[in-house]
Design an enzyme around this catalytic site. Structure first.
Site, short mmCIF file in Angstrom:
data_model
loop_
_atom_site.label_atom_id
_atom_site.label_comp_id
_atom_site.label_asym_id
_atom_site.label_seq_id
_atom_site.Cartn_x
_atom_site.Cartn_y
_atom_site.Cartn_z
N ASP A 517 -23.58 18.13 -13.26
CA ASP A 517 -24.38 17.36 -12.29
C ASP A 517 -25.84 17.42 -12.77
OD1 ASP A 517 -24.64 15.86 -9.86
OD2 ASP A 517 -25.67 17.61 -9.05
N ASN A 525 -35.32 8.06 -11.71
CA ASN A 525 -35.13 6.68 -11.23
C ASN A 525 -36.33 6.22 -10.41
OD1 ASN A 525 -32.81 5.73 -12.37
ND2 ASN A 525 -31.45 6.45 -10.74
N HIS A 530 -34.72 2.01 -12.74
CA HIS A 530 -33.30 2.17 -13.05
C HIS A 530 -32.99 1.88 -14.51
CE1 HIS A 530 -31.82 3.01 -9.01
NE2 HIS A 530 -32.71 2.13 -8.56
N ASP A 534 -30.70 4.30 -16.58
CA ASP A 534 -29.47 3.94 -17.29
C ASP A 534 -29.51 4.41 -18.73
OD1 ASP A 534 -28.55 2.79 -15.02
OD2 ASP A 534 -28.95 0.71 -15.62
N ASP A 560 -24.66 10.22 -11.34
CA ASP A 560 -25.25 11.14 -12.32
C ASP A 560 -24.34 12.34 -12.53
OD1 ASP A 560 -25.57 12.27 -9.85
OD2 ASP A 560 -27.63 12.95 -10.18
#
Length: 651
Positions: A517, A525, A530, A534, A560
């Protein structure tokens, strides 16, 4: 062109169509009605219960199309496909092989069983007798007994058992007292055994287990004859196993529609209501059905059945008509003979022009395996002139290699029967051209009857199916991988996790699940957008690939969240791998669009073993360990304790 040569040419073109299986997708059309034909081996009612949800699912998923279900029996299936009444066909493996050859249908997927780890998605046949028949133990004990089967042309309901009886040394026509056919539903054979009308019955595997699951008391009154055991195959069987039922489509179905059907079908998993109703675990890429060809060839049935025409009977019944016709033909021949040679030469030239116009590679071989003719398409594949190829052997002309292994398909200077055996065992091969370019080709081999004045004995047609294979591979990859990172998606990862857990429970191999995680990903972000997020996820995926081995499974299972199945790894080594992942992501900033981005990760580890009852429990245990790591200050690794692993109950 003479009538005989014209018939030959038309038949040749029909047998070897030049259009590829998949062409460019066409524009969508208005809603159309598509018929899904299903072989109802357990009766129409059962077929409708099992497959109506699947038909409704396709209608919902595919715009502009409405699918309807039509169950059909063995006798009606051949006529329905010949009349092009079905757009999609689901039938048994033996029936499919014949329909593919005779009517040009094409398989797009193979049905998967619900049980995990079952032997190569295959099924077989089972032979039963009454439980008190202690004299019926092995198949050889059926000598002199009465046997019931489903249908003379039923693959799982007769041909599989017939092959095993023949292998056991029994001639079904002389060594059995009788063979009677019950028709559908197949449960009639069970009733006939219990009523004493026959001594034994045969039908496909899984029927007994289905009846037992429904609490049918008849199952306790029968025994299995000639039972065989197969690893990871849960059904009782008396025969060897063959590929499961394929889903096929009509040869001229619109390619865009076929593409949509294939995507929708491969997207089904075992938990979908349509899969649950059908009793399957989903669909896989189409399997090879060479074993089915082997059965038909050995028994002389289906594609290899002898022609029923009896020339002696025909002559006896038509002798008077034949004598009169021969007299007329003799008179006409006297007038015709002066023009024969001209017409033959003209027909030969027309036939050669026709072969030259075919886009597929056409090659003819003589009795010794030498090349006697190649059309321009074949010469282009070989990169040679007409004079250079004549007299060569096939391995000198084309560099054909096995798919997967890359080994040469043909032995050096292969001739005669050795050449036929090498080609007859495979349908697809890799062709390496002289310029180094590689193609996937489908090889169709036909043995030709000897003709006076001609040495040609074998006809080969090679079709380029590279684009078809690339399309299927791409669709299968898209259905099982994450579009952003290229890692496995959650559905595919869970399938890999189930396999690893089964191996661990059977003490065949140890493995660990790591749940990764990312820490502070939301801040990235929010701060950079974004697009940067990405790209950061793609870089994290790259790091995970570098830190894991080729046989480990790596997936992105959430926004994520990532997961790893570390094979041959216990909890301690899983913790070490987790620390390497945390260090690799936290020790140095990642370069994303010319800016340094700092990220970290917390990892939860659980060792897969008998203490972990299922996939959900494994994820929950790893998730708890990951949260414990976060509570310790993030960038840490938590290892699940036995107390964190317990069964999950409820919906």
């Amino acid at each position: 062109m003479s009538g005989g040569l014209a018939v030959f040419l038309v038949g040749f073109l029909l047998l070897y169509p030049s259009a590829p299986l998949f062409a460019e997708e066409t524009a969508a059309v208005d809603e159309q009605r598509l018929v899904f034909g299903v072989l109802a081996h357990r009766g129409d009612d059962v077929a409708r219960q099992r497959w109506t949800p699947f038909v409704e699912y396709l209608s919902e998923q595919i715009d502009g199309a409405r699918f309807v279900l039509e169950p059909v029996d063995n006798d009606g299936l051949q006529a329905a496909v010949a009349d092009q009444r079905f757009d999609l066909i689901l039938t048994n493996s033996g029936s499919y092989v014949m329909l593919e050859q005779q009517h040009g249908i094409s398989r797009i997927a193979t049905m998967q069983p619900r049980q995990v780890g079952r032997d190569e998605d295959r099924f077989g046949a089972v032979v039963i007798a009454r439980a008190d028949r202690d004299d019926l133990v092995e198949l050889d004990d059926l000598r002199g007994q009465r046997l019931s089967a489903v249908h003379p042309d039923a693959f799982g309901g007769w041909w599989m058992t017939w092959r095993e009886l023949q292998a056991a040394g029994l001639d079904v026509e002389s060594d059995l007292a009788s063979v009677v056919f019950t028709g559908f539903p197949v449960g009639r054979g069970l009733d006939w055994v219990l009523q004493g009308e026959v001594d034994a019955a045969t039908f496909r595997t899984g029927i007994l287990e289905d009846l037992e699951a429904r609490g049918d008391p008849r199952v306790e009154q029968v025994r299995v004859v000639g039972e065989r055991a197969f690893p990871s195959f849960t059904y009782r069987a008396s025969t060897r196993l063959y590929p499961e039922w394929p889903l096929a489509m009509r040869g001229d179905l619109d390619t865009g529609l076929a593409h949509a059907i294939l995507l929708a079908t491969l997207s089904l998993d075992a938990e979908h209501p349509a899969s649950q109703a059908a009793g399957i675990g989903g669909w896989a890429a189409p399997r090879s059905y060479e074993d089915v060809h082997g059965l038909m060839y050995e028994l002389g049935v289906g594609l290899y059945a002898p022609q029923p025409f009896d020339i002696l009977v025909w002559l006896r019944d038509n002798i008077l008509w034949l004598v009169s016709a021969l007299a007329v033909v003799a008179l006409l021949a006297l007038l015709y003979v002066s023009r024969v040679h001209t017409r033959v030469r003209r027909s030969g030239r027309n036939l050669e022009r026709s072969m030259d116009a075919i886009p597929d590679a056409v090659i003819t071989l003589d009795a010794r395996g030498g090349i006697s003719y190649v059309n321009p398409a074949a010469r282009e594949l070989a990169g040679l002139t007409r004079d250079q190829v004549l007299g060569c052997s096939l391995d000198q002309l084309l560099d054909l290699r096995e798919l997967g292994t890359g080994r040469p398909l043909l032995p050096a200077d292969a001739r005669g029967e050795a050449l036929n055996q090498a080609l007859g065992e495979r349908s697809d091969a890799r062709l390496v051209r002289r310029d180094g370019h590689e193609l996937i080709v489908r090889i169709a081999r036909t043995a030709l009857d000897p003709v006076a004045g001609s040495s040609v004995r074998t006809l080969l047609v090679l079709t380029d199916v590279s684009e078809e294979r690339r399309l299927v591979d791409r669709l299968v990859h898209e259905a099982s991988h994450d579009g952003l990172t290229g890692l496995l998606n959650r559905r595919a990862f869970e399938r890999e996790l189930e396999i690893a857990m089964h191996a661990a429970r059977d003490n065949r191999a140890v493995a660990s699940l790591l749940l990764v995680d990312l820490d502070y990903f939301k801040d990235v972000n929010d701060r950079h957008g974004h697009r940067v997020g990405d790209e950061l996820l793609r870089q994290v995926a790259h790091v995970l690939r570098q830190l894991t081995r080729g046989h480990d499974a790596v997936a992105r299972i959430g926004g994520d969240e990532f997961a790893v199945i570390a094979r041959d790894t216990n909890a301690e080594y899983g913790r070490i791998l987790g620390q390497r992942i945390c260090s690799a992501l936290a020790d140095r900033p990642l370069q994303v669009e010319a800016r340094d981005v700092t990220i970290g990760a917390s990892v939860g580890v659980v060792e897969l073993g008998p203490d972990v009852p299922g996939v959900d429990e494994a994820f929950v245990a790893a998730d708890r360990a990951c949260y414990q790591a976060k509570d310790q200050g993030r960038g840490q690794v938590g290892v699940a304790r036995k107390a964190d692993i317990y069964p999950i109950t409820g919906a």
